[in-house]
Design an enzyme around this catalytic site. Structure first.
Site, PDB file in Angstrom:
ATOM      1  N   GLY A   1      41.117  33.948  37.467  1.00 57.65           N
ATOM      2  CA  GLY A   1      41.108  34.208  38.909  1.00 57.65           C
ATOM      3  C   GLY A   1      39.804  34.847  39.341  1.00 57.65           C
TER       4      GLY A   1
ATOM      5  N   VAL B   1      22.026  37.785  34.621  1.00 62.31           N
ATOM      6  CA  VAL B   1      20.824  36.947  34.779  1.00 62.31           C
ATOM      7  C   VAL B   1      19.570  37.824  34.746  1.00 62.31           C
ATOM      8  CG1 VAL B   1      19.565  35.433  36.372  1.00 62.31           C
ATOM      9  CG2 VAL B   1      22.036  35.115  36.027  1.00 62.31           C
ATOM     10  N   ARG B   2      19.537  38.843  35.585  1.00 61.65           N
ATOM     11  CA  ARG B   2      18.299  39.613  35.719  1.00 61.65           C
ATOM     12  C   ARG B   2      18.006  40.465  34.480  1.00 61.65           C
ATOM     13  NH1 ARG B   2      17.609  40.661  42.127  1.00 61.65           N
ATOM     14  NH2 ARG B   2      17.339  38.446  42.601  1.00 61.65           N
TER      15      ARG B   2
ATOM     16  N   ARG C   1      40.638  27.107  35.736  1.00 59.62           N
ATOM     17  CA  ARG C   1      41.500  27.219  34.552  1.00 59.62           C
ATOM     18  C   ARG C   1      41.301  25.892  33.809  1.00 59.62           C
ATOM     19  NH1 ARG C   1      43.960  32.221  35.669  1.00 59.62           N
ATOM     20  NH2 ARG C   1      44.302  32.453  37.880  1.00 59.62           N
TER      21      ARG C   1
ATOM     22  N   ASP D   1      42.268  38.454  30.129  1.00 61.85           N
ATOM     23  CA  ASP D   1      42.685  38.293  28.735  1.00 61.85           C
ATOM     24  C   ASP D   1      42.619  36.847  28.251  1.00 61.85           C
ATOM     25  OD1 ASP D   1      43.152  40.939  28.331  1.00 61.85           O
ATOM     26  OD2 ASP D   1      45.328  40.829  28.572  1.00 61.85           O
TER      27      ASP D   1
ATOM     28  N   THR E   1      39.134  40.971  36.990  1.00 65.44           N
ATOM     29  CA  THR E   1      40.420  40.636  37.606  1.00 65.44           C
ATOM     30  C   THR E   1      40.806  41.735  38.590  1.00 65.44           C
ATOM     31  OG1 THR E   1      42.805  40.398  37.227  1.00 65.44           O
ATOM     32  CG2 THR E   1      41.617  41.585  35.545  1.00 65.44           C
TER      33      THR E   1
ATOM     34  N   ASP F   1      43.724  42.570  39.156  1.00 63.82           N
ATOM     35  CA  ASP F   1      45.045  43.098  38.763  1.00 63.82           C
ATOM     36  C   ASP F   1      44.988  44.373  37.921  1.00 63.82           C
ATOM     37  OD1 ASP F   1      45.907  40.771  39.972  1.00 63.82           O
ATOM     38  OD2 ASP F   1      46.090  39.659  38.099  1.00 63.82           O
TER      39      ASP F   1
ATOM     40  N   ASP G   1      44.917  44.623  34.867  1.00 61.19           N
ATOM     41  CA  ASP G   1      45.905  44.484  33.788  1.00 61.19           C
ATOM     42  C   ASP G   1      45.272  44.186  32.424  1.00 61.19           C
ATOM     43  OD1 ASP G   1      45.054  41.951  34.415  1.00 61.19           O
ATOM     44  OD2 ASP G   1      47.048  41.059  34.534  1.00 61.19           O
TER      45      ASP G   1
ATOM     46  N   MET H   1      49.309  41.795  45.722  1.00 67.67           N
ATOM     47  CA  MET H   1      49.094  41.015  44.492  1.00 67.67           C
ATOM     48  C   MET H   1      49.095  41.914  43.259  1.00 67.67           C
ATOM     49  SD  MET H   1      46.359  38.141  45.677  1.00 67.67           S
ATOM     50  CE  MET H   1      46.718  36.793  44.587  1.00 67.67           C
ATOM     51  N   GLY H   2      48.834  41.320  42.102  1.00 69.25           N
ATOM     52  CA  GLY H   2      48.791  42.094  40.859  1.00 69.25           C
ATOM     53  C   GLY H   2      49.498  41.398  39.705  1.00 69.25           C
ATOM     54  N   ARG H   3      49.981  40.184  39.970  1.00 74.09           N
ATOM     55  CA  ARG H   3      50.752  39.443  38.950  1.00 74.09           C
ATOM     56  C   ARG H   3      51.844  40.328  38.362  1.00 74.09           C
ATOM     57  NH1 ARG H   3      47.435  34.636  36.320  1.00 74.09           N
ATOM     58  NH2 ARG H   3      46.582  36.147  34.869  1.00 74.09           N
TER      59      ARG H   3
ATOM     60  N   GLU I   1      57.038  54.618  52.044  1.00 75.70           N
ATOM     61  CA  GLU I   1      58.324  55.294  51.818  1.00 75.70           C
ATOM     62  C   GLU I   1      58.918  54.858  50.478  1.00 75.70           C
ATOM     63  OE1 GLU I   1      57.338  54.508  54.990  1.00 75.70           O
ATOM     64  OE2 GLU I   1      57.250  56.672  55.390  1.00 75.70           O
TER      65      GLU I   1
ATOM     66  N   GLN J   1      43.472  39.453  49.621  1.00 81.26           N
ATOM     67  CA  GLN J   1      43.139  40.566  48.721  1.00 81.26           C
ATOM     68  C   GLN J   1      42.102  40.176  47.671  1.00 81.26           C
ATOM     69  OE1 GLN J   1      47.191  42.626  47.634  1.00 81.26           O
ATOM     70  NE2 GLN J   1      47.516  40.545  48.384  1.00 81.26           N
ATOM     71  N   ARG J   2      41.944  38.882  47.445  1.00 82.08           N
ATOM     72  CA  ARG J   2      40.985  38.450  46.413  1.00 82.08           C
ATOM     73  C   ARG J   2      39.595  38.229  46.985  1.00 82.08           C
ATOM     74  NH1 ARG J   2      44.017  35.184  42.123  1.00 82.08           N
ATOM     75  NH2 ARG J   2      42.580  33.482  42.441  1.00 82.08           N
TER      76      ARG J   2
HETATM   77  P1  ATP Z   1      43.133  36.244  35.340  1.00 83.18           P
HETATM   78  O1  ATP Z   1      43.956  37.320  34.735  1.00 83.18           O
HETATM   79  O2  ATP Z   1      42.244  36.759  36.395  1.00 83.18           O
HETATM   80  O3  ATP Z   1      43.855  35.029  35.771  1.00 83.18           O
HETATM   81  P2  ATP Z   1      42.433  35.117  32.785  1.00 83.18           P
HETATM   82  O4  ATP Z   1      41.138  35.020  32.091  1.00 83.18           O
HETATM   83  O5  ATP Z   1      43.515  35.869  32.059  1.00 83.18           O
HETATM   84  O6  ATP Z   1      42.113  35.754  34.201  1.00 83.18           O
HETATM   85  P3  ATP Z   1      43.633  32.540  32.289  1.00 83.18           P
HETATM   86  O7  ATP Z   1      43.969  31.438  33.222  1.00 83.18           O
HETATM   87  O8  ATP Z   1      44.717  33.083  31.445  1.00 83.18           O
HETATM   88  O9  ATP Z   1      42.957  33.664  33.194  1.00 83.18           O
HETATM   89  O10 ATP Z   1      42.454  32.056  31.313  1.00 83.18           O
HETATM   90  C1  ATP Z   1      41.280  31.484  31.833  1.00 83.18           C
HETATM   91  C2  ATP Z   1      40.852  30.319  30.966  1.00 83.18           C
HETATM   92  O11 ATP Z   1      40.590  30.782  29.628  1.00 83.18           O
HETATM   93  C3  ATP Z   1      41.921  29.241  30.785  1.00 83.18           C
HETATM   94  O12 ATP Z   1      41.949  28.328  31.837  1.00 83.18           O
HETATM   95  C4  ATP Z   1      41.453  28.585  29.485  1.00 83.18           C
HETATM   96  O13 ATP Z   1      40.404  27.706  29.730  1.00 83.18           O
HETATM   97  C5  ATP Z   1      40.928  29.772  28.691  1.00 83.18           C
HETATM   98  N1  ATP Z   1      41.989  30.252  27.772  1.00 83.18           N
HETATM   99  C6  ATP Z   1      43.071  30.995  28.064  1.00 83.18           C
HETATM  100  N2  ATP Z   1      43.834  31.215  26.972  1.00 83.18           N
HETATM  101  C7  ATP Z   1      43.220  30.562  25.953  1.00 83.18           C
HETATM  102  C8  ATP Z   1      43.500  30.392  24.565  1.00 83.18           C
HETATM  103  N3  ATP Z   1      44.573  30.946  23.996  1.00 83.18           N
HETATM  104  N4  ATP Z   1      42.632  29.664  23.843  1.00 83.18           N
HETATM  105  C9  ATP Z   1      41.540  29.124  24.394  1.00 83.18           C
HETATM  106  N5  ATP Z   1      41.224  29.235  25.686  1.00 83.18           N
HETATM  107  C10 ATP Z   1      42.034  29.950  26.465  1.00 83.18           C
END
Ligand code: ATP
Length: 343
Positions: free
Chosen positions: A18, A31-32, A79, A110, A132, A134, A136, A176-178, A194, A259-260
């Site tokens: 995300g 980059v810099r 993704r 993650d 992220t 979230d 998390d 949000m926050g999953r 509240e 929020q994003r």
């Molecule tokens: P957010 O929490 O913001 O959504 P995220 O990095 O956890 O971020 P994911 O959709 O879980 O979001 O992962 C992003 C991309 O990382 C996936 O679309 C995929 O390409 C790659 N990815 C995720 N899990 C794996 C895995 N177990 N092995 C290889 N690639 C992975």
């Protein structure tokens, strides 16, 4: 530099998962700072999808001009299912080798770290940067985008609160926050809600919420704000049930993707810039399979597997004070009054 370390000549940077405000500050820093360290830097579009599809551009300092204040990510994010397959990993490694990319900065959550770890196993040096809204990611107390998102949500809730007071309404505001309740908890405290419903804690006892609303009403409160976390959800149906049970007009507002977006706060710009630079420094030192983190007042790094194995708990003290500052103090006052009357 230690003897065993190879000097990295070219690195790549991508944003994955995300999007989050502040990702651009991190990209700009990679980059810099990479250029400052004498490296060639490649920007990879659309996360791992762009790596596999070779959507890669060599970045100069000017490519990241004027992006610090922009929300989203100029590199785009996606993704990518292919990265979860051995063929996808092999292709990603092949593309890195073709461009001479020896080190990769992966800005994401993650899931993105899991992909990065697989590339590291194939010889590409990787460093993850937590991106992220979230909050998390267990190894860090800060993730890029959380500060902006929580400020955006807070401002929106203030506005809903104004109209709720005027119309004497109950408002359920979903943030949000999953599966994590950090945004909800922070807004609960910052907006003086509240009630706050957190996925980590909510017991689905709607009767308790209804009793609180009736209690507050009796005491002359003109509004009742319930901050509901995305991980609890069902705000619209909850509003219908609460209105039926309390007779108080009840509206659900789902803040959603607003929020994003938006320009990152100062904190997100500064922390994301720092983390981007730290990621480059780690690659320059020949390190791999690391993730950048902010913990106990310091920027630092962890082994990626150690980081993925960590868990974190939403702060119980923050939950306690959130509750204490919302409706519990009435109960204390009432109890004191009862005692006075008895005397
Ligand atoms: P957010 O929490 O913001 O959504 P995220 O990095 O956890 O971020 P994911 O959709 O879980 O979001 O992962 C992003 C991309 O990382 C996936 O679309 C995929 O390409 C790659 N990815 C995720 N899990 C794996 C895995 N177990 N092995 C290889 N690639 C992975």
């Amino acid at each position: 530099m230690k003897m065993a370390e190879k000097k990295i000549k070219a690195i790549g940077v991508l944003t994955s998962g995300g999007d989050a405000p502040g990702m651009n500050a991190a990209v700009r820093a990679v980059v810099r700072h990479g250029l400052t360290k004498g490296m060639k830097v490649f920007g990879i579009k659309r996360g791992y999808s762009g790596l596999i599809d070779e959507e890669i551009i060599e970045m100069k300092a000017g490519n990241v001009s004027g992006i610090l204040s922009l929300g989203g990510t100029v590199l785009g994010t996606a993704r990518c299912k292919e990265m979860r397959t051995p063929e996808g990993i092999a292709r990603a490694v092949e593309v890195c080798n073709k461009y001479g990319i020896e080190g990769l900065v992966v800005i994401g959550g993650d899931g993105s770290y899991r992909g990065a770890e697989k590339l590291a196993n194939e010889g590409i040096n990787v460093v993850g940067v937590p991106g992220t809204i979230d909050l998390d990611i267990a190894c860090t107390e800060y993730t890029i985008g959380f500060d902006t998102a929580v400020n955006t949500a807070m401002e929106a809730i203030d506005k809903v609160r104004d109209t709720s007071s005027s119309h004497e309404r109950c408002s359920i505001i979903e943030v949000m926050g999953r599966n994590a309740g950090y945004i909800a908890l922070w807004c609960g405290i910052a907006n003086g809600a509240e009630d706050v419903l957190l996925p980590e804690k909510y017991d689905y006892d709607e009767q308790k919420l209804i009793d609180n609303i009736i209690d507050n009403r009796r005491r002359g409160k003109t509004h009742h704000i319930i901050v509901n976390a995305e991980g609890v959800g069902h705000s619209a149906s909850m509003a219908r049930r609460i209105e039926a049970a309390t007779g108080m007009e009840t509206r659900a507002t789902i803040l959603g993707y607003m929020q994003r977006g938006g320009s990152p706060t100062c904190k997100d710009r500064v922390y994301a810039s720092t983390m981007g630079c730290l990621a480059v420094d780690l690659l320059a030192e020949g390190k791999t399979k690391r993730v950048v983190s902010y913990a106990n007042g310091k920027f630092r790094d962890y082994d990626i597997n150690e980081a993925l194995a960590m868990t974190k708990e939403i702060d119980p003290y923050q939950i306690e004070i959130c509750s204490s500052l919302s409706h519990n103090y009435y109960k204390t006052e009432e109890a004191a009054l009862d005692v006075d009357e008895e005397l």
